[in-house]
Design a protein around this motif. Structure first.
Motif, PDB file in Angstrom:
ATOM      1  N   LEU A 170      98.040  -5.061  65.753  1.00 23.80           N
ATOM      2  CA  LEU A 170      98.168  -6.487  65.457  1.00 23.80           C
ATOM      3  C   LEU A 170      98.777  -7.240  66.630  1.00 23.80           C
ATOM      4  CD1 LEU A 170      99.350  -6.504  61.721  1.00 23.80           C
ATOM      5  CD2 LEU A 170      97.071  -7.022  62.615  1.00 23.80           C
ATOM      6  N   ARG A 171      99.812  -6.681  67.222  1.00 26.50           N
ATOM      7  CA  ARG A 171     100.447  -7.366  68.363  1.00 26.50           C
ATOM      8  C   ARG A 171      99.465  -7.523  69.529  1.00 26.50           C
ATOM      9  NH1 ARG A 171     105.084  -4.621  66.443  1.00 26.50           N
ATOM     10  NH2 ARG A 171     104.660  -2.783  67.712  1.00 26.50           N
ATOM     11  N   LYS A 172      98.599  -6.543  69.703  1.00 31.06           N
ATOM     12  CA  LYS A 172      97.592  -6.619  70.758  1.00 31.06           C
ATOM     13  C   LYS A 172      96.691  -7.830  70.565  1.00 31.06           C
ATOM     14  CE  LYS A 172      93.858  -3.863  72.824  1.00 31.06           C
ATOM     15  NZ  LYS A 172      93.107  -2.578  72.745  1.00 31.06           N
ATOM     16  N   HIS A 173      96.533  -8.256  69.324  1.00 30.68           N
ATOM     17  CA  HIS A 173      95.680  -9.404  69.017  1.00 30.68           C
ATOM     18  C   HIS A 173      96.509 -10.608  68.575  1.00 30.68           C
ATOM     19  CE1 HIS A 173      91.962  -7.161  69.512  1.00 30.68           C
ATOM     20  NE2 HIS A 173      92.575  -6.152  68.941  1.00 30.68           N
ATOM     21  N   LYS A 174      97.750 -10.667  69.080  1.00 27.65           N
ATOM     22  CA  LYS A 174      98.644 -11.818  68.890  1.00 27.65           C
ATOM     23  C   LYS A 174      98.955 -12.065  67.409  1.00 27.65           C
ATOM     24  CE  LYS A 174      97.052 -13.992  73.161  1.00 27.65           C
ATOM     25  NZ  LYS A 174      96.464 -15.182  73.812  1.00 27.65           N
ATOM     26  N   CYS A 175      99.150 -10.978  66.678  1.00 23.00           N
ATOM     27  CA  CYS A 175      99.536 -11.030  65.275  1.00 23.00           C
ATOM     28  C   CYS A 175     100.731 -10.107  65.059  1.00 23.00           C
ATOM     29  CB  CYS A 175      98.395 -10.577  64.366  1.00 23.00           C
ATOM     30  SG  CYS A 175      96.913 -11.585  64.423  1.00 23.00           S
ATOM     31  N   THR A 176     101.381 -10.249  63.903  1.00 24.27           N
ATOM     32  CA  THR A 176     102.446  -9.329  63.517  1.00 24.27           C
ATOM     33  C   THR A 176     102.302  -8.998  62.033  1.00 24.27           C
ATOM     34  OG1 THR A 176     104.029 -11.061  62.868  1.00 24.27           O
ATOM     35  CG2 THR A 176     104.034 -10.364  65.199  1.00 24.27           C
ATOM     36  N   LEU A 177     102.921  -7.906  61.625  1.00 23.50           N
ATOM     37  CA  LEU A 177     102.945  -7.563  60.210  1.00 23.50           C
ATOM     38  C   LEU A 177     103.568  -8.680  59.391  1.00 23.50           C
ATOM     39  CD1 LEU A 177     104.033  -3.804  59.886  1.00 23.50           C
ATOM     40  CD2 LEU A 177     101.957  -4.830  58.970  1.00 23.50           C
ATOM     41  N   ALA A 178     104.669  -9.208  59.860  1.00 22.43           N
ATOM     42  CA  ALA A 178     105.412 -10.210  59.095  1.00 22.43           C
ATOM     43  C   ALA A 178     104.658 -11.529  58.973  1.00 22.43           C
ATOM     44  CB  ALA A 178     106.778 -10.439  59.734  1.00 22.43           C
ATOM     45  N   ASP A 179     103.983 -11.938  60.036  1.00 19.86           N
ATOM     46  CA  ASP A 179     103.370 -13.271  60.042  1.00 19.86           C
ATOM     47  C   ASP A 179     101.924 -13.295  59.558  1.00 19.86           C
ATOM     48  OD1 ASP A 179     105.714 -14.342  61.045  1.00 19.86           O
ATOM     49  OD2 ASP A 179     105.054 -14.242  63.142  1.00 19.86           O
ATOM     50  N   ASP A 180     101.209 -12.189  59.696  1.00 21.08           N
ATOM     51  CA  ASP A 180      99.761 -12.270  59.519  1.00 21.08           C
ATOM     52  C   ASP A 180      99.162 -11.284  58.529  1.00 21.08           C
ATOM     53  OD1 ASP A 180      99.170 -14.277  61.774  1.00 21.08           O
ATOM     54  OD2 ASP A 180     100.324 -12.736  62.803  1.00 21.08           O
ATOM     55  N   CYS A 181      99.865 -10.211  58.181  1.00 25.19           N
ATOM     56  CA  CYS A 181      99.297  -9.236  57.253  1.00 25.19           C
ATOM     57  C   CYS A 181      99.363  -9.789  55.821  1.00 25.19           C
ATOM     58  CB  CYS A 181     100.018  -7.896  57.338  1.00 25.19           C
ATOM     59  SG  CYS A 181      99.175  -6.594  56.406  1.00 25.19           S
ATOM     60  N   ILE A 182      98.215  -9.821  55.149  1.00 23.89           N
ATOM     61  CA  ILE A 182      98.105 -10.400  53.821  1.00 23.89           C
ATOM     62  C   ILE A 182      98.063  -9.338  52.731  1.00 23.89           C
ATOM     63  CG2 ILE A 182      96.659 -11.863  52.337  1.00 23.89           C
ATOM     64  CD1 ILE A 182      97.961 -13.372  54.634  1.00 23.89           C
ATOM     65  N   ARG A 183      97.405  -8.204  53.016  1.00 27.01           N
ATOM     66  CA  ARG A 183      97.135  -7.224  51.956  1.00 27.01           C
ATOM     67  C   ARG A 183      97.025  -5.831  52.550  1.00 27.01           C
ATOM     68  NH1 ARG A 183      96.667  -4.297  47.883  1.00 27.01           N
ATOM     69  NH2 ARG A 183      95.499  -4.805  45.997  1.00 27.01           N
ATOM     70  N   THR A 184      97.604  -4.837  51.877  1.00 26.76           N
ATOM     71  CA  THR A 184      97.423  -3.439  52.264  1.00 26.76           C
ATOM     72  C   THR A 184      97.038  -2.608  51.042  1.00 26.76           C
ATOM     73  OG1 THR A 184      99.731  -2.766  51.917  1.00 26.76           O
ATOM     74  CG2 THR A 184      99.158  -3.616  54.109  1.00 26.76           C
ATOM     75  N   TRP A 185      96.344  -1.507  51.329  1.00 24.69           N
ATOM     76  CA  TRP A 185      96.038  -0.479  50.327  1.00 24.69           C
ATOM     77  C   TRP A 185      96.508   0.846  50.901  1.00 24.69           C
ATOM     78  CZ3 TRP A 185      92.857  -4.436  51.683  1.00 24.69           C
ATOM     79  CH2 TRP A 185      92.346  -5.259  50.674  1.00 24.69           C
ATOM     80  N   LEU A 186      97.314   1.577  50.161  1.00 25.07           N
ATOM     81  CA  LEU A 186      97.803   2.879  50.592  1.00 25.07           C
ATOM     82  C   LEU A 186      97.291   3.941  49.619  1.00 25.07           C
ATOM     83  CD1 LEU A 186     101.437   1.801  51.433  1.00 25.07           C
ATOM     84  CD2 LEU A 186      99.803   2.706  53.086  1.00 25.07           C
ATOM     85  N   TYR A 187      96.444   4.833  50.132  1.00 23.36           N
ATOM     86  CA  TYR A 187      95.895   5.911  49.315  1.00 23.36           C
ATOM     87  C   TYR A 187      96.697   7.173  49.589  1.00 23.36           C
ATOM     88  CZ  TYR A 187      92.162   2.588  48.662  1.00 23.36           C
ATOM     89  OH  TYR A 187      91.458   1.457  48.353  1.00 23.36           O
TER      90      TYR A 187
END
Length: 380
Positions: A170-187
């Protein structure tokens, strides 16, 4: 405008949620279910792919005139036996040009495979890493990532590596977990024994990334699901969106029905919604039969748990000014396959036209017999 449509193509049932708008950005959630369970795996996959091709190229122009212009941005295959099916699946599908999620969560309809496709019109698509695609439209970049795993002796080590790698991407594409991640799925493979390690690792990464109870967490589902290898204990799928302002993102709590997950040591939001492109998109996390103090309700009673689960989901949707009619896709997870018939009948009554799948997947707390997640869409 929202529209729910059902088609039958040979041995495949197709349920579609179509969201059409005036700004030439339409979205389609399609759930494909094989109805002839006597077919071989090869035949079932072939039927699914042929049904998808027919759906998007011919025969349904009156009901969905713009569907042929849509492109898949995300697809999930639910398999009954991933170790024996994965190679054959890939040999039939070949390299697919979008984010593909594959998980062993046996469809309880009795077929060997089901398929969920998420399609959009007027998008630009770019593969930015092995399992990650960027979908660009109207000034936003949706980053869909799938099949993220890592080596390690246990679920804690693997999950820590997975999240750190994802945060780096995400940081490589000018994003962060805190600011830009909307949804996760953990299997989580062997969730009864491995979930604690997943939770500990995620909590530590969130601390490092600035995600706290006083800021926000991320909508998520942590659920039983197998990869091809038994020593893969955790697999991550995720969606981040670049270009949203903070005031476009909102978090759902429904505190009269549910408590904050951090109160029992887990960190995810009950739900998140975003307002953009003249629509409200609502991501409801994995939701079960729980009260506002974190207690499991209706232990051992599947009907009671289904009703409470739906009550909780309805409360979260209501907080986002939505209702069951706005649900575009729902995945339901059952711990005990013997509960399938009861659950199916209850859900058909409540959500008769919704693209929905019921799969076998243990929930993260043994007392929970059922859990469900959904995505809703409405005009604003």
């Amino acid at each position: 405008m929202n529209k729910k449509i059902q088609f039958v193509n040979g041995d495949v049932d197709i349920k579609i949620f179509a969201f059409t708008s005036e700004n030439d950005f339409d979205e389609y959630m399609c759930m494909f279910t094989v109805t002839n369970t006597k077919l071989t795996f090869n035949q079932q996959v072939t039927q699914l792919l042929e049904s998808y091709k027919k759906l998007t190229t011919q025969g349904y122009s009156k009901e969905l005139p713009n569907l042929h212009q849509a492109e898949i941005c995300f697809k999930r295959y639910y398999l009954s036996d991933i170790s024996n099916q994965i190679d054959e699946l890939k040999s039939i599908t070949g390299q697919e040009d979008f984010a593909v999620s594959i998980v062993q969560q046996a469809p309880l309809k009795g077929c060997k495979i089901c398929m969920w496709t998420y399609m959009m019109t007027n998008i630009q698509k770019e593969q930015i890493s092995k399992n990650t695609y960027m979908i660009s439209h109207h000034g936003y970049d949706e980053i869909w990532t799938t099949q993220n795993t890592a080596e390690g002796a246990n679920s804690y080590i693997q999950t820590k590596k997975i999240f750190k790698k994802y945060a780096k991407t995400l940081r490589k594409h000018k994003c962060t977990l805190a600011d830009d991640c909307i949804r996760t799925w953990l299997y989580v493979n062997d969730i009864d024994n491995q979930y604690a390690g997943v939770v500990k690792a995620r909590n530590e990464v969130f601390d490092e990334e600035g995600l706290t109870e006083n800021t926000h967490y991320i909508a998520s589902t942590g659920i039983g699901g197998r990869d091809t290898c038994s020593d893969i204990y955790c697999k991550l799928n995720a969606l981040s969106i670049r270009g949203l302002n903070p005031n476009q993102k909102h978090y759902l709590y429904a505190l009269d029905y549910l408590n904050r997950t951090s109160e029992y040591g887990v960190r995810f939001e009950r739900g998140t919604y975003i307002d953009y492109c003249q629509r409200r998109k609502v991501f409801i996390s994995g939701t079960a039969s729980i009260d506002h103090q974190g207690n499991i309700l209706h232990i051992g009673d599947i009907k009671g748990q289904v009703n409470r689960m739906l009550e909780n989901i309805n409360a979260l949707l209501h907080e986002a000014q939505c209702n069951f009619n706005d649900i575009a896709e729902m995945t339901v997870y059952l711990r005990d396959i013997a509960d399938y018939t009861v659950v199916k009948e209850m859900l058909i009554e409540k959500l008769p036209d919704t693209p929905l799948i019921i799969v076998h997947a243990p929930v993260c707390r043994p007392g929970w017999l059922i859990e469900s997640e959904c995505l809703a869409l409405k005009n604003i």
